[in-house]
Enzyme design. Structure first.
Site, PDB file in Angstrom:
ATOM      1  N   ASP A  46       0.865  -1.183   0.000  1.00 27.24           N
ATOM      2  CA  ASP A  46       0.000   0.000   0.000  1.00 27.24           C
ATOM      3  C   ASP A  46       0.900   1.231   0.000  1.00 27.24           C
ATOM      4  O   ASP A  46       1.725   1.396   0.908  1.00 27.24           O
ATOM      5  CB  ASP A  46      -0.877  -0.034   1.263  1.00 27.24           C
ATOM      6  CG  ASP A  46      -1.741   1.202   1.408  1.00 27.24           C
ATOM      7  OD1 ASP A  46      -1.712   2.096   0.526  1.00 27.24           O
ATOM      8  OD2 ASP A  46      -2.449   1.282   2.427  1.00 27.24           O
ATOM      9  N   ILE A  47       0.754   2.080  -0.988  1.00 26.70           N
ATOM     10  CA  ILE A  47       1.646   3.237  -1.115  1.00 26.70           C
ATOM     11  C   ILE A  47       1.582   4.160   0.107  1.00 26.70           C
ATOM     12  O   ILE A  47       2.551   4.849   0.417  1.00 26.70           O
ATOM     13  CB  ILE A  47       1.354   4.013  -2.429  1.00 26.70           C
ATOM     14  CG1 ILE A  47       2.541   4.889  -2.809  1.00 26.70           C
ATOM     15  CG2 ILE A  47       0.049   4.796  -2.334  1.00 26.70           C
ATOM     16  CD1 ILE A  47       2.481   5.439  -4.215  1.00 26.70           C
ATOM     17  N   ASP A  96      -6.158   6.810  -5.507  1.00 29.76           N
ATOM     18  CA  ASP A  96      -6.597   8.164  -5.131  1.00 29.76           C
ATOM     19  C   ASP A  96      -7.484   8.098  -3.879  1.00 29.76           C
ATOM     20  O   ASP A  96      -7.287   8.835  -2.900  1.00 29.76           O
ATOM     21  CB  ASP A  96      -7.385   8.739  -6.326  1.00 29.76           C
ATOM     22  CG  ASP A  96      -7.558  10.240  -6.273  1.00 29.76           C
ATOM     23  OD1 ASP A  96      -7.058  10.879  -5.339  1.00 29.76           O
ATOM     24  OD2 ASP A  96      -8.206  10.783  -7.193  1.00 29.76           O
ATOM     25  N   SER A 129      -2.341   5.368 -14.293  1.00 33.08           N
ATOM     26  CA  SER A 129      -3.180   5.077 -15.485  1.00 33.08           C
ATOM     27  C   SER A 129      -3.509   3.605 -15.720  1.00 33.08           C
ATOM     28  O   SER A 129      -4.293   3.292 -16.613  1.00 33.08           O
ATOM     29  CB  SER A 129      -2.563   5.633 -16.786  1.00 33.08           C
ATOM     30  OG  SER A 129      -2.730   7.037 -16.867  1.00 33.08           O
ATOM     31  N   ALA A 153      -8.286   2.291 -13.341  1.00 35.67           N
ATOM     32  CA  ALA A 153      -9.512   2.768 -13.981  1.00 35.67           C
ATOM     33  C   ALA A 153      -9.255   3.406 -15.346  1.00 35.67           C
ATOM     34  O   ALA A 153     -10.117   3.372 -16.224  1.00 35.67           O
ATOM     35  CB  ALA A 153     -10.207   3.770 -13.062  1.00 35.67           C
TER      36      ALA A 153
HETATM   37  P1  ADP Z   1      -5.757   5.418 -12.698  1.00 37.55           P
HETATM   38  O1  ADP Z   1      -7.090   6.105 -12.629  1.00 37.55           O
HETATM   39  O2  ADP Z   1      -4.612   6.390 -12.960  1.00 37.55           O
HETATM   40  O3  ADP Z   1      -5.761   4.247 -13.642  1.00 37.55           O
HETATM   41  P2  ADP Z   1      -6.087   3.717 -10.311  1.00 37.55           P
HETATM   42  O4  ADP Z   1      -6.031   4.189  -8.916  1.00 37.55           O
HETATM   43  O5  ADP Z   1      -7.405   3.231 -10.831  1.00 37.55           O
HETATM   44  O6  ADP Z   1      -5.465   4.904 -11.220  1.00 37.55           O
HETATM   45  O7  ADP Z   1      -5.043   2.550 -10.502  1.00 37.55           O
HETATM   46  C1  ADP Z   1      -3.656   2.731 -10.542  1.00 37.55           C
HETATM   47  C2  ADP Z   1      -2.960   1.556  -9.887  1.00 37.55           C
HETATM   48  O8  ADP Z   1      -2.927   1.757  -8.468  1.00 37.55           O
HETATM   49  C3  ADP Z   1      -3.656   0.201 -10.097  1.00 37.55           C
HETATM   50  O9  ADP Z   1      -2.673  -0.727 -10.521  1.00 37.55           O
HETATM   51  C4  ADP Z   1      -4.166  -0.159  -8.692  1.00 37.55           C
HETATM   52  O10 ADP Z   1      -4.126  -1.551  -8.473  1.00 37.55           O
HETATM   53  C5  ADP Z   1      -3.158   0.534  -7.810  1.00 37.55           C
HETATM   54  N1  ADP Z   1      -3.558   0.810  -6.412  1.00 37.55           N
HETATM   55  C6  ADP Z   1      -4.794   0.902  -5.876  1.00 37.55           C
HETATM   56  N2  ADP Z   1      -4.718   1.178  -4.557  1.00 37.55           N
HETATM   57  C7  ADP Z   1      -3.388   1.260  -4.245  1.00 37.55           C
HETATM   58  C8  ADP Z   1      -2.637   1.506  -3.054  1.00 37.55           C
HETATM   59  N3  ADP Z   1      -3.235   1.744  -1.889  1.00 37.55           N
HETATM   60  N4  ADP Z   1      -1.274   1.511  -3.128  1.00 37.55           N
HETATM   61  C9  ADP Z   1      -0.657   1.290  -4.309  1.00 37.55           C
HETATM   62  N5  ADP Z   1      -1.291   1.064  -5.460  1.00 37.55           N
HETATM   63  C10 ADP Z   1      -2.641   1.032  -5.434  1.00 37.55           C
END
Ligand code: ADP
Length: 186
Positions: A18-19, A42, A131, A134
């Protein structure tokens, strides 16, 4: 967070987790043009940072960014309750089939974020896979652009000293590793 690969003598690492639990100066949010929060990473960042972050984003919309933040650009805010010096909000392109400047815009989202980290003197910064959720950017293509952009930047600059690319699942990290290590982009 689990470290799965190191490049450039450890300056560039690939990790799974988790970032929000990154141990470093700043994280990048895969934001959208409206800066209004959303799903995916986000949503996770806004939930962890608390309402102050959304308030700060709203103030940016009312002052310097009345039309929002375009794809390929990035902007800095505070980190709310999260223990970072700041959060960099970058907007990646929505995948439209590959002929709508997606490559350049994805690269620009990473490069602009790295420039902001450098400008702020942040030594370590973590990125999500912008990117590829979603917004639908194919993960293998995004991997190659991301790798090339980060490596090019780090080769030219001393700051940030350390960049981490954070994948939410081991499977996504493996797609990244396969994509950059199978082709000629290494
Ligand atoms: P975008 O709209 O730019 O595509 P998303 O948030 O839908 O962004 O997805 C970007 C990436 O972040 C995906 O690979 C998703 O699995 C990942 N992701 C979602 N939650 C977390 C998190 N808490 N920490 C790291 N990566 C995450």
């Amino acid at each position: 967070m689990e470290n799965v690969r190191e490049y450039l003598g450890g300056r560039f690492t690939v990790v799974v987790g988790d970032i929000c639990s990154f141990d470093g100066d700043a994280i990048v949010n895969a934001a959208n043009t409206s800066l209004a929060g959303g799903g995916g990473v986000d949503g996770a960042i806004h939930r962890a940072a608390g309402p102050d972050l959304l308030e700060e984003c709203k103030r940016l919309r009312q002052s310097t960014l009345p039309d929002g933040l375009p794809a390929g650009k990035a902007v800095v805010t505070g980190a709310g309750k999260l223990p970072f010096k700041g959060i960099i909000h970058a907007v990646g392109p929505v995948w439209r089939g590959g002929h709508a400047d997606e490559e350049r815009l994805l690269s620009s989202a990473y490069r602009t974020s790295l420039e902001l980290a450098a400008k702020n003197g942040w030594k370590s910064v973590a990125f999500p896979a912008i990117s590829t959720g979603a917004y639908g950017y194919p993960k293998d293509g995004a991997a190659r652009i991301t790798y090339r952009t980060v490596v090019d930047f780090l080769a030219r600059k001393d700051t940030p000293e350390r960049v981490s690319l954070v994948f939410f699942s081991r499977k996504d990290a493996d797609i990244f590793l396969d994509s950059v290590e199978s082709g000629d982009s290494r």
